[in-house]
Design a protein around this motif. Structure first.
Motif, PDB file in Angstrom:
ATOM      1  N   GLN A 310      -8.989 -10.429  -5.150  1.00 21.83           N
ATOM      2  CA  GLN A 310      -8.446  -9.276  -5.099  1.00 21.83           C
ATOM      3  C   GLN A 310      -9.287  -8.308  -6.008  1.00 21.83           C
ATOM      4  O   GLN A 310      -9.997  -8.723  -6.786  1.00 21.83           O
ATOM      5  CB  GLN A 310      -6.882  -9.005  -5.095  1.00 21.83           C
ATOM      6  CG  GLN A 310      -6.337  -9.957  -4.168  1.00 21.83           C
ATOM      7  CD  GLN A 310      -6.163  -9.405  -2.833  1.00 21.83           C
ATOM      8  OE1 GLN A 310      -6.420  -8.560  -2.390  1.00 21.83           O
ATOM      9  NE2 GLN A 310      -6.178 -10.618  -1.818  1.00 21.83           N
ATOM     10  N   LYS A 350      -2.870  -7.189  -0.827  1.00 19.51           N
ATOM     11  CA  LYS A 350      -2.774  -6.847   0.785  1.00 19.51           C
ATOM     12  C   LYS A 350      -2.132  -7.837   1.682  1.00 19.51           C
ATOM     13  O   LYS A 350      -2.609  -8.932   1.371  1.00 19.51           O
ATOM     14  CB  LYS A 350      -4.070  -6.184   1.314  1.00 19.51           C
ATOM     15  CG  LYS A 350      -4.383  -4.771   0.641  1.00 19.51           C
ATOM     16  CD  LYS A 350      -5.498  -4.006   1.279  1.00 19.51           C
ATOM     17  CE  LYS A 350      -5.902  -2.862   0.940  1.00 19.51           C
ATOM     18  NZ  LYS A 350      -7.243  -2.229   1.569  1.00 19.51           N
ATOM     19  N   TYR A 351      -1.256  -7.915   2.296  1.00 16.63           N
ATOM     20  CA  TYR A 351      -0.743  -8.496   3.293  1.00 16.63           C
ATOM     21  C   TYR A 351      -0.462  -8.000   4.766  1.00 16.63           C
ATOM     22  O   TYR A 351       0.657  -7.371   4.762  1.00 16.63           O
ATOM     23  CB  TYR A 351       0.597  -9.384   2.989  1.00 16.63           C
ATOM     24  CG  TYR A 351       0.903 -10.512   3.720  1.00 16.63           C
ATOM     25  CD1 TYR A 351       0.395 -11.531   4.094  1.00 16.63           C
ATOM     26  CD2 TYR A 351       2.303 -10.196   4.674  1.00 16.63           C
ATOM     27  CE1 TYR A 351       0.793 -12.583   5.011  1.00 16.63           C
ATOM     28  CE2 TYR A 351       2.792 -10.863   5.373  1.00 16.63           C
ATOM     29  CZ  TYR A 351       1.945 -12.297   5.803  1.00 16.63           C
ATOM     30  OH  TYR A 351       2.590 -13.104   6.823  1.00 16.63           O
ATOM     31  N   LYS A 352      -1.162  -8.299   5.589  1.00  9.89           N
ATOM     32  CA  LYS A 352      -1.242  -7.427   6.876  1.00  9.89           C
ATOM     33  C   LYS A 352      -1.077  -5.975   6.624  1.00  9.89           C
ATOM     34  O   LYS A 352      -1.907  -5.372   6.202  1.00  9.89           O
ATOM     35  CB  LYS A 352       0.036  -7.890   7.697  1.00  9.89           C
ATOM     36  CG  LYS A 352      -0.211  -9.579   8.105  1.00  9.89           C
ATOM     37  CD  LYS A 352       1.054 -10.083   8.908  1.00  9.89           C
ATOM     38  CE  LYS A 352       0.683 -11.474   9.487  1.00  9.89           C
ATOM     39  NZ  LYS A 352       2.219 -12.012  10.140  1.00  9.89           N
ATOM     40  N   SER A 355       0.518  -2.877   1.319  1.00  7.20           N
ATOM     41  CA  SER A 355      -0.335  -2.967   0.347  1.00  7.20           C
ATOM     42  C   SER A 355       0.460  -2.632  -1.086  1.00  7.20           C
ATOM     43  O   SER A 355       1.328  -1.701  -1.092  1.00  7.20           O
ATOM     44  CB  SER A 355      -1.512  -1.838   0.507  1.00  7.20           C
ATOM     45  OG  SER A 355      -2.089  -1.659  -0.758  1.00  7.20           O
TER      46      SER A 355
END
Length: 392
Positions: A310, A350-352, A355
């Motif tokens: 990241q 971030k996940y799908k 954020s």
């Protein structure tokens, strides 16, 4: 409910109805494109006069009607933006109170966004956007905010993209819209010129008019901005602008009335091609000596894919007050600091559609711009997280 409140709610219902078919269907088809985003900012600091922890959040509805698809002619787009309060915010930072949470952090910091100035709902944009001359000229007319066009975020965390020059420009936060006209001319693929004129109107902010007052008689003044930008590569550019705010203000120390506050800003970001690094910088100067803030500078670096794959960013910056305001703060509470220096570090996960951007800011010898702590602050730490969720 009085007549004005009823009309306000009726207008809001009608505007939201413009996007209703897309909202309930949750799809983006046809000439109408709608999105709904949730944004949340949580902050904690040991140096302030109210609660150490605060939270502000909102829902942001954006809807665009493509007139080209409706009529078959090149008529541009109608854009609408509405913001509403979320359910997890507190009211410690009501702007009508002197002891706001951000006071303990020095002049401009992550705490600035925690002023919690949102009304229950706010119509922040209703514009007609159109391109001319084979897309070399873009125009925007209607209700919008100058920050959308002249204060681009060279950093990555919206809570850390705070610039004190916006106060001298007479522009409240992005959730407030003003009568405006804006134009951007693309000289070539790299160079562009842009300019705009925006109503200076703090009434919506102070009196919570929800963006529904469309009159021209506020009498505050006008903001004019002239700028130019150069695209270095697909993700890098440098931009500069000059502004003039014609509204009248008063020197809090001497009582002198002044107007035509002006200043300039230069900002840039550069991402190295085929390398995981980028740099950014910002410099602002307000030339009106009666205005409290004199200027600011900051510089930083991005390292992409460097922390659990990241981004991680770090920056250092400093704000400075004009001499009269330093005298004012010293008389008020003994704080004689003209400068406020800070460093920050932030990252993003971030996940799908979710954020989460945690950050830490550390302040040296804060100038105590907001006059609330009544004691010098040798240092201060602000810990926070900016969260955004794209619902559809």
């Amino acid at each position: 409910m009085n007549k004005n409140q009823y009309l306000a709610k009726l207008c809001l219902t009608g505007l939201l109805g413009l996007a209703s078919s897309q909202i309930w269907a949750g799809v983006q088809t046809g000439p109408l494109n709608t999105s709904l985003t949730y944004a949340d900012l949580a902050l904690d600091s040991s140096e302030n006069t109210t609660k150490h922890f605060t939270n502000i959040n909102m829902f942001i509805l954006d809807s665009t009607l493509n007139l080209n698809q409706v009529t078959g002619d090149d008529l541009g787009k109608i854009k609408l933006q509405v913001t509403t309060k979320g359910i997890f915010g507190n009211q410690d930072q009501d702007p009508r109170y002197r002891n706001m949470w951000m006071s303990g952090t020095g002049s401009w910091s992550a705490g600035w966004l925690a002023s919690n100035e949102l009304s229950d709902y706010q119509i922040s944009q209703i514009t007609w956007d159109k391109s001319w001359l084979n897309n070399s000229l873009d125009t925007v007319i209607g209700r919008t905010n100058p920050r959308k066009y002249f204060l681009y975020n060279y950093c990555q965390n919206f809570a850390l993209c705070i610039d004190p020059i916006k106060g001298a420009m007479g522009a409240a936060g992005f959730n407030y819209g003003y009568w405006s006209a804006y134009g951007k001319y693309h000289v070539n693929d790299k160079l562009y010129l842009h300019s705009g004129i925006f109503e200076v109107n703090t009434d919506d902010w102070l009196n919570q008019k929800h963006g529904l007052d469309f009159s021209f008689h506020h009498g505050k003044g006008w903001l004019t901005v002239f700028g130019a930008g150069y695209k270095i590569n697909d993700s890098s550019k440098i931009e500069a602008f000059y502004f003039n705010n014609s509204s009248k203000n008063k020197n809090a120390l001497t009582g002198e009335v002044y107007k035509n506050t002006d200043g300039f800003n230069i900002r840039m970001n550069y991402d190295f091609v085929d390398k995981p690094f980028g740099v950014f910088a910002n410099y602002s100067r307000i030339t009106e000596s009666n205005y409290p803030m004199k200027g600011t500078w900051e510089a930083g670096v991005h390292c992409y894919h460097c922390l659990f794959n990241q981004r991680i960013s770090a920056k250092v910056g400093q704000t400075e007050l004009h001499p009269y305001y330093t005298v004012l703060t010293e008389r008020a509470n003994g704080v004689d600091q003209a400068k406020n220096t800070y460093v920050s570090i932030d990252t993003n996960f971030k996940y799908k559609n979710l954020s989460v951007g945690p950050f830490v800011q550390y302040f040296f010898s804060s100038d105590n711009f907001w006059l609330s702590t009544q004691k010098p602050i040798k240092h201060n730490v602000v810990v926070g997280a900016a969260v955004t969720l794209s619902i559809f």
